[in-house]
Design an enzyme around this catalytic site. Structure first.
Site, PDB file in Angstrom:
ATOM      1  N   ASP A 184       0.844  -1.208   0.000  1.00 45.30           N
ATOM      2  CA  ASP A 184       0.000   0.000   0.000  1.00 45.30           C
ATOM      3  C   ASP A 184       0.873   1.250   0.000  1.00 45.30           C
ATOM      4  O   ASP A 184       2.086   1.157  -0.178  1.00 45.30           O
ATOM      5  CB  ASP A 184      -1.008  -0.023   1.163  1.00 45.30           C
ATOM      6  CG  ASP A 184      -0.341  -0.349   2.472  1.00 45.30           C
ATOM      7  OD1 ASP A 184       0.770   0.164   2.702  1.00 45.30           O
ATOM      8  OD2 ASP A 184      -0.907  -1.124   3.264  1.00 45.30           O
ATOM      9  N   LYS A 194      -5.122   3.195  -0.819  1.00 41.00           N
ATOM     10  CA  LYS A 194      -6.153   4.130  -1.307  1.00 41.00           C
ATOM     11  C   LYS A 194      -5.767   4.673  -2.669  1.00 41.00           C
ATOM     12  O   LYS A 194      -4.609   4.963  -2.927  1.00 41.00           O
ATOM     13  CB  LYS A 194      -6.255   5.308  -0.345  1.00 41.00           C
ATOM     14  CG  LYS A 194      -7.154   5.089   0.815  1.00 41.00           C
ATOM     15  CD  LYS A 194      -7.629   6.449   1.351  1.00 41.00           C
ATOM     16  CE  LYS A 194      -8.634   6.296   2.468  1.00 41.00           C
ATOM     17  NZ  LYS A 194      -8.042   6.053   3.774  1.00 41.00           N
ATOM     18  N   MET A 211      -0.487   9.107  13.285  1.00 38.32           N
ATOM     19  CA  MET A 211      -1.804   9.418  12.715  1.00 38.32           C
ATOM     20  C   MET A 211      -2.521  10.505  13.502  1.00 38.32           C
ATOM     21  O   MET A 211      -3.735  10.470  13.663  1.00 38.32           O
ATOM     22  CB  MET A 211      -2.686   8.150  12.698  1.00 38.32           C
ATOM     23  CG  MET A 211      -2.162   7.078  11.781  1.00 38.32           C
ATOM     24  SD  MET A 211      -3.124   5.555  11.843  1.00 38.32           S
ATOM     25  CE  MET A 211      -2.416   4.721  13.249  1.00 38.32           C
TER      26      MET A 211
HETATM   27  N1  SAH Z   1       3.312   0.585  10.821  1.00 39.55           N
HETATM   28  C1  SAH Z   1       3.754   1.944  10.681  1.00 39.55           C
HETATM   29  C2  SAH Z   1       2.724   2.946  11.149  1.00 39.55           C
HETATM   30  C3  SAH Z   1       1.465   2.976  10.345  1.00 39.55           C
HETATM   31  S1  SAH Z   1       0.346   4.208  10.914  1.00 39.55           S
HETATM   32  C4  SAH Z   1       5.061   2.126  11.433  1.00 39.55           C
HETATM   33  O1  SAH Z   1       5.489   1.246  12.181  1.00 39.55           O
HETATM   34  O2  SAH Z   1       5.702   3.169  11.252  1.00 39.55           O
HETATM   35  C5  SAH Z   1       0.686   5.534   9.810  1.00 39.55           C
HETATM   36  C6  SAH Z   1       1.295   6.692  10.550  1.00 39.55           C
HETATM   37  O3  SAH Z   1       2.677   6.442  10.759  1.00 39.55           O
HETATM   38  C7  SAH Z   1       1.254   8.001   9.796  1.00 39.55           C
HETATM   39  O4  SAH Z   1       0.023   8.646   9.953  1.00 39.55           O
HETATM   40  C8  SAH Z   1       2.369   8.761  10.486  1.00 39.55           C
HETATM   41  O5  SAH Z   1       1.962   9.261  11.735  1.00 39.55           O
HETATM   42  C9  SAH Z   1       3.376   7.660  10.725  1.00 39.55           C
HETATM   43  N2  SAH Z   1       4.385   7.592   9.657  1.00 39.55           N
HETATM   44  C10 SAH Z   1       4.602   6.576   8.802  1.00 39.55           C
HETATM   45  N3  SAH Z   1       5.655   6.842   7.991  1.00 39.55           N
HETATM   46  C11 SAH Z   1       6.109   8.064   8.365  1.00 39.55           C
HETATM   47  C12 SAH Z   1       7.186   8.906   7.933  1.00 39.55           C
HETATM   48  N4  SAH Z   1       8.005   8.541   6.954  1.00 39.55           N
HETATM   49  N5  SAH Z   1       7.358  10.097   8.558  1.00 39.55           N
HETATM   50  C13 SAH Z   1       6.552  10.472   9.564  1.00 39.55           C
HETATM   51  N6  SAH Z   1       5.535   9.731  10.013  1.00 39.55           N
HETATM   52  C14 SAH Z   1       5.309   8.548   9.426  1.00 39.55           C
END
Ligand code: SAH
Length: 277
Positions: free
Chosen positions: A38, A60, A175
């Site tokens: 995704d 999405k 998020m």
């Molecule tokens: N499984 C993922 C999180 C998924 S939830 C993990 O472990 O990182 C998605 C959220 O992760 C986004 O809304 C944001 O808050 C954060 N996120 C993911 N990638 C990011 C990035 N490169 N920089 C900042 N926040 C990030």
């Protein structure tokens, strides 16, 4: 005897910079017969896959709903039952706000062999690349990973941020951008000092990374003015104030960073690497 010879790998794709993917993740992408991915996983990683690997996008798309979680799980089970090696690529770590737990449970119930490959989660990546030490002997003795939305598909707010105020540690909020005023309000109501430092790091680890810094009392205005939005990590805690002493990533030239980002894919593209030689 197992019914299926197929297997599903729930693989953490890290936060964005391909250099932060594990060797195990790269190895699995290379042998995958089916790749399910995704938006949050860096799409360049797909270039490591075999040309006959079936790539299935479940994120999405503009004007269309994301594929339902149930449907994603059906895809994983269905292909594994056909005996295929299936890699489910997830941004960050599969077990940190990634619904990896639900997918693993479904595979368990369906009797499909699976493996989980951890990844660098966004909180660790954002902190490192913004120069914020999440723990520190003098400032922070705990880290909380919190979601701004209990379930990204549901818009209502359910996490009680008041419980996290003044807990002696650093808060990393995933998020949370759509809920920032509410989160800040809850922390202040619970007695967290308005002067508590806050960082917002957008697109952490990519050359387009942007970070802004403020305090609980100022961060809403700073974010509005700077136009910083998702995906971003919100980091709250006294330790954030020290970032200036260890800031390193955004000091670099963006062009150099952008070039560095593609170095793992040069062989396939035959571009930058050839030019250097
Ligand atoms: N499984 C993922 C999180 C998924 S939830 C993990 O472990 O990182 C998605 C959220 O992760 C986004 O809304 C944001 O808050 C954060 N996120 C993911 N990638 C990011 C990035 N490169 N920089 C900042 N926040 C990030």
């Amino acid at each position: 005897m197992t019914k299926h010879s197929g297997k599903v790998y729930l693989v953490g794709a890290g936060p964005g910079d391909p250099g932060l993917v594990t060797l195990r993740a790269k190895e699995l992408i290379e042998l995958a017969e089916v790749l399910v991915y995704d938006n949050l996983a860096n799409q360049h990683l797909l270039e490591w896959a075999n040309s006959d690997c079936e790539k299935i996008y479940v994120g999405k798309e503009p004007g269309r709903h994301a594929v339902e979680q149930d449907e994603i799980e059906n895809i994983l089970v269905g292909h594994a039952e056909k005996g295929r090696q299936v890699v489910r690529l997830k941004g960050g770590d599969p077990f940190v706000f990634g619904r990896g737990g639900e997918e693993a449970r479904r595979l368990e119930v369906a009797g499909i062999p699976f493996e989980i490959v951890p990844g660098i989660t966004a909180a660790l990546a954002a902190a490192a690349y913004a120069g914020i030490s999440l723990t520190h002997r003098d400032y922070s003795s705990a880290i909380s990973f919190i979601t701004g939305h209990e379930n990204p598909e549901k818009k209502e707010f359910r996490v009680d941020f008041e419980r996290f105020a003044n807990n002696g540690g650093t808060l990393c909020i995933y998020m949370g951008m759509g809920q920032l005023p509410r989160i800040v309000g809850d922390l202040l109501t619970a007695g967290q000092s308005p002067g508590t430092p806050v960082a917002i790091v957008q697109w952490a680890t990519l050359s387009k990374q942007r970070s802004v810094f403020g305090k609980l009392e100022t961060i809403n205005d700073i974010v509005t003015e700077a136009g910083v939005s998702s995906p971003a990590m919100i980091i709250v805690g006294d330790i954030v104030a020290l970032h200036k002493q260890v800031s390193w990533f955004e000091k670099q030239d963006p062009q150099t960073l952008a070039e560095a980002e593609s170095r793992f894919f040069d062989a396939e593209k035959g571009t930058a690497k050839d030019q250097q030689e």
